[in-house]
Design a protein around this motif. Structure first.
Motif, PDB file in Angstrom:
ATOM      1  N   LEU A 121       2.735  33.415 -11.398  1.00  0.00           N
ATOM      2  CA  LEU A 121       3.689  33.708 -10.937  1.00  0.00           C
ATOM      3  C   LEU A 121       4.215  34.762 -12.289  1.00  0.00           C
ATOM      4  N   ALA A 122       3.906  34.210 -13.394  1.00  0.00           N
ATOM      5  CA  ALA A 122       4.494  34.707 -14.872  1.00  0.00           C
ATOM      6  C   ALA A 122       3.125  35.698 -15.003  1.00  0.00           C
ATOM      7  N   GLN A 123       1.901  34.975 -15.278  1.00  0.00           N
ATOM      8  CA  GLN A 123       0.932  36.263 -15.131  1.00  0.00           C
ATOM      9  C   GLN A 123       0.745  37.211 -13.674  1.00  0.00           C
ATOM     10  N   ALA A 124       0.992  36.954 -12.979  1.00  0.00           N
ATOM     11  CA  ALA A 124       0.781  37.950 -11.651  1.00  0.00           C
ATOM     12  C   ALA A 124       2.019  39.182 -11.848  1.00  0.00           C
ATOM     13  N   LEU A 125       3.307  39.144 -12.603  1.00  0.00           N
ATOM     14  CA  LEU A 125       4.062  40.125 -13.321  1.00  0.00           C
ATOM     15  C   LEU A 125       3.652  40.588 -13.842  1.00  0.00           C
ATOM     16  N   LYS A 126       2.936  40.094 -14.985  1.00  0.00           N
ATOM     17  CA  LYS A 126       2.828  40.763 -16.320  1.00  0.00           C
ATOM     18  C   LYS A 126       1.443  41.152 -16.077  1.00  0.00           C
ATOM     19  N   GLU A 127       0.031  40.933 -15.659  1.00  0.00           N
ATOM     20  CA  GLU A 127      -0.118  42.414 -14.670  1.00  0.00           C
ATOM     21  C   GLU A 127       0.003  43.207 -14.351  1.00  0.00           C
ATOM     22  N   ALA A 128       1.424  43.193 -12.917  1.00  0.00           N
ATOM     23  CA  ALA A 128       1.386  44.033 -12.643  1.00  0.00           C
ATOM     24  C   ALA A 128       2.618  45.387 -13.719  1.00  0.00           C
ATOM     25  N   GLY A 129       3.383  44.836 -13.907  1.00  0.00           N
ATOM     26  CA  GLY A 129       4.557  44.980 -15.437  1.00  0.00           C
ATOM     27  C   GLY A 129       5.753  45.146 -14.287  1.00  0.00           C
ATOM     28  N   VAL A 130       5.577  44.266 -14.226  1.00  0.00           N
ATOM     29  CA  VAL A 130       6.748  43.969 -13.366  1.00  0.00           C
ATOM     30  C   VAL A 130       8.058  42.845 -14.370  1.00  0.00           C
ATOM     31  N   GLU A 131       8.336  43.344 -14.874  1.00  0.00           N
ATOM     32  CA  GLU A 131       9.586  42.014 -15.664  1.00  0.00           C
ATOM     33  C   GLU A 131      10.836  41.130 -15.197  1.00  0.00           C
ATOM     34  N   ARG A 132      10.701  40.192 -14.872  1.00  0.00           N
ATOM     35  CA  ARG A 132      11.735  38.973 -14.291  1.00  0.00           C
ATOM     36  C   ARG A 132      11.597  37.575 -14.465  1.00  0.00           C
ATOM     37  N   PRO A 133      12.716  36.782 -15.270  1.00  0.00           N
ATOM     38  CA  PRO A 133      12.251  35.724 -15.640  1.00  0.00           C
ATOM     39  C   PRO A 133      11.290  34.439 -14.716  1.00  0.00           C
ATOM     40  N   VAL A 134      11.327  34.255 -15.004  1.00  0.00           N
ATOM     41  CA  VAL A 134       9.846  32.803 -14.006  1.00  0.00           C
ATOM     42  C   VAL A 134      10.503  31.609 -14.984  1.00  0.00           C
ATOM     43  N   ILE A 135      11.386  30.616 -13.802  1.00  0.00           N
ATOM     44  CA  ILE A 135      11.881  29.467 -14.488  1.00  0.00           C
ATOM     45  C   ILE A 135      11.144  28.499 -13.987  1.00  0.00           C
ATOM     46  N   GLY A 136      10.514  27.098 -14.694  1.00  0.00           N
ATOM     47  CA  GLY A 136      10.044  26.117 -13.659  1.00  0.00           C
ATOM     48  C   GLY A 136      10.642  24.994 -13.930  1.00  0.00           C
ATOM     49  N   VAL A 137      11.464  24.700 -13.221  1.00  0.00           N
ATOM     50  CA  VAL A 137      12.537  23.305 -12.898  1.00  0.00           C
ATOM     51  C   VAL A 137      11.713  21.725 -12.264  1.00  0.00           C
ATOM     52  N   ASP A 138      11.483  20.778 -13.297  1.00  0.00           N
ATOM     53  CA  ASP A 138      11.459  19.530 -13.026  1.00  0.00           C
ATOM     54  C   ASP A 138      12.275  18.624 -13.683  1.00  0.00           C
ATOM     55  N   ASN A 139      11.622  17.169 -13.294  1.00  0.00           N
ATOM     56  CA  ASN A 139      12.941  16.095 -13.682  1.00  0.00           C
ATOM     57  C   ASN A 139      12.310  15.246 -15.029  1.00  0.00           C
ATOM     58  N   HIS A 140      10.539  15.734 -14.868  1.00  0.00           N
ATOM     59  CA  HIS A 140       9.729  15.840 -16.170  1.00  0.00           C
ATOM     60  C   HIS A 140       9.937  16.044 -17.221  1.00  0.00           C
ATOM     61  N   GLY A 141      10.103  15.414 -18.526  1.00  0.00           N
ATOM     62  CA  GLY A 141      10.282  16.078 -19.548  1.00  0.00           C
ATOM     63  C   GLY A 141       9.014  16.465 -20.707  1.00  0.00           C
ATOM     64  N   ALA A 142       7.609  15.454 -20.062  1.00  0.00           N
ATOM     65  CA  ALA A 142       6.572  16.039 -20.906  1.00  0.00           C
ATOM     66  C   ALA A 142       5.924  16.969 -20.144  1.00  0.00           C
ATOM     67  N   ALA A 143       5.930  17.076 -18.107  1.00  0.00           N
ATOM     68  CA  ALA A 143       5.513  17.661 -17.808  1.00  0.00           C
ATOM     69  C   ALA A 143       6.351  19.145 -18.526  1.00  0.00           C
ATOM     70  N   LEU A 144       7.153  18.766 -19.107  1.00  0.00           N
ATOM     71  CA  LEU A 144       8.166  20.793 -19.470  1.00  0.00           C
ATOM     72  C   LEU A 144       7.513  20.743 -20.144  1.00  0.00           C
ATOM     73  N   GLU A 145       6.774  20.284 -21.170  1.00  0.00           N
ATOM     74  CA  GLU A 145       5.981  21.085 -22.442  1.00  0.00           C
ATOM     75  C   GLU A 145       4.487  20.493 -21.946  1.00  0.00           C
ATOM     76  N   ARG A 146       4.522  20.332 -20.791  1.00  0.00           N
ATOM     77  CA  ARG A 146       2.815  20.998 -20.212  1.00  0.00           C
ATOM     78  C   ARG A 146       2.916  22.600 -19.925  1.00  0.00           C
ATOM     79  N   THR A 147       3.664  22.281 -19.263  1.00  0.00           N
ATOM     80  CA  THR A 147       4.094  24.205 -18.560  1.00  0.00           C
ATOM     81  C   THR A 147       4.469  24.653 -19.775  1.00  0.00           C
ATOM     82  N   LEU A 148       5.371  24.601 -20.995  1.00  0.00           N
ATOM     83  CA  LEU A 148       5.517  25.720 -21.835  1.00  0.00           C
ATOM     84  C   LEU A 148       4.238  25.727 -22.903  1.00  0.00           C
ATOM     85  N   ALA A 149       3.837  24.623 -23.203  1.00  0.00           N
ATOM     86  CA  ALA A 149       1.964  24.486 -23.551  1.00  0.00           C
ATOM     87  C   ALA A 149       1.572  25.805 -23.140  1.00  0.00           C
TER      88      ALA A 149
END
Length: 180
Positions: free
Chosen positions: A43-71
């Motif tokens: 979603l963040a890539q699609a927004l960037k390619e379209a030149g649209v600025e909106r925040p993208v938020i990933g929600v999960d209850n597993h901290g390790a998964a979110l670390e992989r998201t950030l990476a």
């Protein structure tokens, strides 16, 4: 060029490729149950390619998964804000937006706590779906994919319990009622 070793949910990709992202209302794009972040990063890539600025938020209850998201987001040159929370144990808006959420907003003009697009893949929590119409900004979208009851007979693969699958027409009934 280096080949991408991951891909987003095919349903999400097909829907987003057919959207005019500039037409999305103000608000965040939220991926619930984001896991390792493939769909949030897409979603963040699609927004960037379209030149649209909106925040993208990933929600999960597993901290390790979110670390992989950030990476993954970092390696792809996009930004995803991660929220570690258990949506099954907290109200969605408060969990997603935290201290930016005012429990008694004076009006609906605060787009900082509105959702332009809510995405979920294989994360079924009916109270979240029931509250989705209140989260979504006017003109916003819900893109949801999950396991559904088979047409005939028992399911051939998990989830086996009916409570863990969408019933035929369930989303249509839920959102038709909210549109009235």
């Amino acid at each position: 060029a280096i080949a991408q070793a991951w891909r987003p949910n095919a349903f999400l990709a097909a829907v987003v490729r057919g959207l005019d992202l500039h037409a999305l209302p103000e608000g965040s794009l939220v991926d619930v149950g984001c896991g390792s972040g493939r769909d949030a990063v897409f979603l963040a890539q699609a927004l960037k390619e379209a030149g649209v600025e909106r925040p993208v938020i990933g929600v999960d209850n597993h901290g390790a998964a979110l670390e992989r998201t950030l990476a993954l987001a970092c390696s792809c040159g996009v930004s995803v804000r991660c929220v570690e929370t258990n949506l099954r144990k907290s109200a969605a808006r408060e969990a997603i937006f935290g201290d930016r959420f005012d429990a008694s907003p004076s009006d609906d003009t605060d787009t900082g706590t509105k959702v332009a697009l809510l995405h979920g893949c294989r994360f079924l929590h009916r109270p979240l779906l029931e509250s989705a119409p209140d989260l979504i900004a006017p003109g916003g979208l819900i893109i949801y994919s999950h396991f559904m009851d088979p047409l005939d007979g028992p399911p051939l693969a998990p989830p086996f319990r009916p409570s863990r699958r969408l019933q035929r027409g369930e989303l249509r009934r839920l959102f038709e009622e909210s549109m009235d």
